[in-house]
Design an enzyme around this catalytic site. Sequence first.
Site, short mmCIF file in Angstrom:
data_model
loop_
_atom_site.label_atom_id
_atom_site.label_comp_id
_atom_site.label_asym_id
_atom_site.label_seq_id
_atom_site.Cartn_x
_atom_site.Cartn_y
_atom_site.Cartn_z
N THR B 31 -2.67 4.67 -2.16
CA THR B 31 -4.00 4.42 -2.70
C THR B 31 -4.97 5.50 -2.22
OG1 THR B 31 -3.49 2.09 -2.52
CG2 THR B 31 -5.82 2.66 -2.79
N GLU B 64 5.57 10.68 1.61
CA GLU B 64 4.85 11.89 1.21
C GLU B 64 5.45 13.10 1.88
OE1 GLU B 64 3.45 9.15 2.39
OE2 GLU B 64 1.93 8.45 0.97
N ARG B 114 -9.49 10.38 0.68
CA ARG B 114 -9.63 9.04 1.26
C ARG B 114 -9.77 9.12 2.77
NH1 ARG B 114 -4.54 4.70 1.34
NH2 ARG B 114 -4.99 4.03 3.47
N ASN B 1014 2.05 -3.79 -2.33
CA ASN B 1014 0.62 -3.63 -2.07
C ASN B 1014 -0.03 -2.59 -2.96
OD1 ASN B 1014 -1.67 -4.40 -0.43
ND2 ASN B 1014 -1.59 -2.32 0.38
#
Lengths: 351, 1187
Positions: B31, B64, B114, B1014
């Site tokens: 996210t 990642e 973020r 999630n």
Amino acid sequence: MIDLSTSYLGLHLKTPIVASASPLSHHPDVVQRLEEAGVSAVVMYSLFEEQIIRTSLELDYLLTHGSESFAEALNYLPDHGKYSVGPERYIEQIHELKRKVNIPVIGSLNGVSPGGWLHYARLIEEAGADALELNIYAIPTDPNATGADLEQGYVDLVRNMRAEIKIPLSVKLSPYFSSLPNLAWRLMEAGAQGLVLFNRFYQPDFDMDTLSVVPNLQLSTSRDLRLPLRWVALLYGRVPVDLALTSGVHTGQDVIKAMMAGAKVAMMASALLKGNPEQQVRTVMSEIRTWMTDHEYESITQMQGSMAQRSVAEPNAYERANYMKVLGSYKDVGPIIPDVTLQAGMLYPVD
Amino acid sequence: MTSEQITLDGNDAVAKVAYMLSEVVAIYPITPSTPMGESADAFAAAGKPNLWGTVPSVYEMQSEGGAAGALHGAMQTGSLTTTFTASQGLLLMIPNMYKIAGELTPTVFHIAARALAAQGLSIFGDHSDVMSVRGTGFALLASGSVQEAHDLALVAHAATLESRVPFLHFFDGYRTSHEVNKITSLDDETIRAMISDDMVRAHRSRALTPDKPVLRGTAQNPDVYFQARESVNPFYNACPGIVQAAMDRLAGLTGRQYRLFDYSGAPDAERVVVVMGSGGEAVAETAQYLAAQGEKVGVVRVRLYRPFDSAAFIASLPASVRKVAVLDRCKEPGSTGEPLFLDVVSALAESPLSPTVIGGRYGLSSKEFTPAMVKAVFDELTESQPIHRFTIGINDDVTHTSLEYDPTFNIEPSETVRCVFWGLGADGTVGANKSSIKIIGEETDNNAQGYFVYDSKKSGSVTTSHLRFGSQPIRSPYLIGTGEANFVACHQFAFLERVEVLSYARPGGIFLLNSPFGADQIWGQIPSEVRDTIRSKGLRFYVIDATAVAQETGMGNRINTVMQTCFFAISGVLPRDEAIAAIKQSIKKTYGRRGDEVVARNFMAVDKTLENLHEVTVPASDAELSILHMRPAVATGAPAFVHNVLAPMIAGHGDDLPVSKMPFDGTYPTGTAQWEKRNIALEIPVWDEKICIQCGKCSFVCPHAVIRSKVYPPDALVRAPGGFKSVDARFKELPGERYSLQVSPEDCTGCALCVEICPVKDKTQVGRKALNMAEQPPLRVAEVANWDFFLTLPEVDRTKINLGSIKNSQLLQPLFEFSGACSGCGETPYVKLVSQLYGDRAVIANATGCSSIYGGNLPTTPWTVNKDGRGPTWSNSLFEDNAEFGLGMRLSIDKQQEYASELLKQLAVIVGSELVEALLTADQKGEAGIAAQRERVEALKVRLEADLEAEPNAPQAAKVKDLLALADTLVQRSVWIMGGDGWAYDIGYGGLDHVLASGRNVNILVLDTEVYSNTGGQASKSTPLAAVAKFAAKGKGTSKKDLGMIAMAYGSVYVARIAMGYDDVQTLRAIQEAEAYEGVSLIIAYSHCIAHGIDMRKGLDQQKLAVQSGMWTLYRYNPDLIEQGKNPLVIDSKAPSIGTDKYIAGEGRFQMLIHSDPARAESLMAQANTENKAQYLHLEQLAKKSE
């Protein structure tokens, strides 16, 4: 040489054995083998109105359930954008069957409400189906709905369906009508060229361990033949439509009985679902030939309707049959509609 | 792609460009960048070609770090590559980023910037992540809006190929990534014209190939490394020019001109703000506004941050500049200033300009950054002694860094129409508003913007949608402010008592309410605070019973279409008929592919809406004073911290909390969810005590710990409320006692799992059970009283009951309660069970994911304490390191226990040898043993304290103090490592494997939902064959990883596979065996999940079917059995007895494949059937081996 050919809904068929609507039609290779074994036409499994609606709503639920609730997960399943929630798969299978077999393919639609889904009939026609069987199967639960209302709904449905398509249309019915001949007549007037007697309800059962109602599918046996046999025999000659007998056709004798009662075809499903369907058909074919040879019959058409109510010596054997022995010599043939085949409204000749 | 006006969000705008220009795309969910990866995967699944006509290879990696590694390989062998990430994900890429840049390899990473996890995790936007990679050698290109993100994505791809410098293109997470805006799309010709095929070929020519072999990635020594490091300088020197040239080319093609440093404002500005990202839009529009009023202000928006072109920066400043404020959207504790500030200072120091420079922080974690705040910064620059290091947007009452601002300052043009919608997650409000924005953007000449805010809960979450539209382009990257909305809609009647819905409404605005009460009854049914606001603001007030219309038209609880129709009908944005036609067209476009019925029902909902929409006549005054009032955010009696800190967050006033209220190290109390009574259930279970058999299954499966049983002495009922139900208890260990089953009506989510699992059927009416759902509102008051009384009843004495049965286990107090997990969650019952059995001594390491969110997302936590104040202590480190994190806890506890034991022996004289012996040899395997040891520890403390008091300066005093500090560790601690399959199977597997091999006494609970739940259901290596998931849109073509079998291979790991829906006793037993096993235990728990596309009520049935079909075989592998000469493996479920078709019939993730690709579905499911049987046989073989 014995002539096994018959005609049904204007289709010339090589034998009187038709594969009734069943899951077998999902598999073109099986249908191919049935054709080789002697099946003369195949009715596709039914495309259910409720199923189409349910699939559509389910898919919508899947794609929207839980969506846009939580910042990290705005939805939970990828949206392909392309789904076969309507009749697409069904139509594709008709195409495939038409490519793979030479026998007529009859589409089957199952629904009870008037509505947009009727245009699926046209799609089935366009896909190359040679005829359409409309399977009407509704369980009324509303105490306010009268039998007349329900019957009128059926008639309207058939009329609407007739307006959608040009291919022959048959209607598959349940035996639970107060006056089947009357309904049959009205369906004929509404545009049905054939009646298929009868569809089989999957009667639910109780699971006594879980105290729950469970669906229960039981295959038919030859014993189940008697109900449709009686009604075919009663309707033959009274309602100018082609009659197909289904339920309980398992043996060559069953087929011959169906023909004698007045059916144009005998449809088989349960017998084929028991396993090794093409062998079943070969056995039945062989039994038919043997019986006809032994009894010096030349053709199927020769026997069709030969034991219909209007043809037998004791027509009232078909009526109130359980009371025959009790009531003894009482005789009343009742009002039989005169030669209905000459009446107007016929789209194709009835032989 | 053709050049047209399109309405979309920032992620989508970027993904379209990145996909077009890539060949290999490595992805991993995080996210707020996940939707970019999802788009790329969906494009590839649909066969969409890139610019060169070939479909890119889109591949999901295990992390990642893995994605960066895969891309490094792909670019080294000559492919055009991209990826999408954010935050911690970007940090995991750092090692490869240094390599990629060091080797001058072109690529573009697109980042939805973020915050980083520090004192707490945040999924929201700031520049902490991108600033952490500014040393890697990647170019950093910043976009401030959806249009810019679309355009500069292209500039980045063009410039990387030409410069050979890899690019990180970033834009603000959520604010830009999730903002829907109307933009002009880049057409294929423009993209084509921007990309040089020669440069692509040049990139390919540098590829590693055995046909022209080279060596790259050497190890270098002190003699040359330094020089080699300096060898890249020319490329970095050239890079800014290349970027500007690309920007200029784009301007030539599109008319949209960007610069490395974009100045706007007064030409003679004296005060200038330097800023990057979406904040730049707010500063620019404010500067423009103030400059128009004669203020000498301006802004430099930084687009290319690295390589930092000082000359271009200096050139961008007006010569008149005297003071500069640099705004950073990140924090670097302990530094002399944040990164952009330092770069600006350094550039100015080397220039002829010498303005005063101050630096400030703003907007961390998507904190609002508004024109009012911008004005405060400009105002600060007028001060003779401005604050040199400031913050803006918060109240820093500790170190006093924050600037004051006037929140009423507003610069938005009055013609912009602003609308705020309050909705419930499940009601479709956000979806409807996204549709409305598209309609306005695409069917009218208006510009339009949409931004959507969600709360922190997964069930019953409140959403607010902020929509703006008007003739001018809409920049405003901030929420609609208090008193600014022309239109406010409240889609859920119950919100009126919980939140200040009308705070957004401007005087004379419109208020639309979904209400079960009609226009003539509504006035008396709303809280007096709401009535006062309607009257004082002079609002026009409309009501509709959208729920009834939705029900009537077969839409269930989705009122989206109804409310959307109302919005268009009232707001007048389009003539009514045109609006209806547009809504219908939009419905057809959105739902058409889902079948005629869905479209028909939505159409019907539209048609039925208008006749049910009514305006309310607002009475001039109320004849009688209403008793209805808004409810306080938390109940009275809540602890001070809950009242002062958490309650404002719950009420939506967290922005107003000052720094001093914040725990400075991120430590929060547990036991706080009990104060947040959310009242989200429409129906709750009602107990029929007459037929209940007290089996405990209902509370065992309850995901939210809202249905509980207690056994207590009859005299405890003396003060029971009238309707409190109680029957004779049927517990052999507790004769003569009474039994109650009680529901917490205001915490229940109405999932009905308890009713589904209830095995009792009413003999007179088998559809009824011992629990039956009933409407909550009529029961609320009475059941609240019952619940409050129930809580006062004594808890069971844990030492008196055998915990081997389900019913007994459910007498234990859950120390995990009222979580915000999805209604009917399949994970939380396992978590709760652990808390019941071992919570009073549990130390929990929790991987990032659903469980860390429902476990630790502010404002409240479900982890709680018992009457003694004991309960699980919980922490979340990261996603990838949870196993190691938990192991570290074990190592630490063991070490402390060891040291405490050593001290005990050394202090035997003081403590007494008998007590020392008892403490060191205590059997702590059961509850009685634990209780006895606790008593001993208390006795120990008493003696140690007495000794300390008597001889404070004795030589042993230091050791006594140490032992006092560590005495509690002599009581057994239960270490639990919890997380989902994304952690255990993928990103954390390396660490998990190491912990499995460690032999240390930890319990690992894998809450296996078979997807990354999630982040919205991306495939993990746990995803089963044929299941459709994001990143496996065509149905997963490979089998589920057998984690249990891998762990079993160690021979020393306790392994259990469980599914409480099939066998709850096996679940209980496995958890107890795992805790008892003195080594590593791994429990893999089938957790049904909303991402499976199931009816959550049927989650437990699906668990059963999963086991029966062989999709999920239950077993326990207990190494302790080897010592007993037994086979360690026991299979706990029967051989597959049904086909997978029965299981998948209830699972949307499989059904979707059947609907979209039946042939593939058939073939994969056939394979699954075969594999399930083979797997069972294999297990059976292993289980029999030694017998």
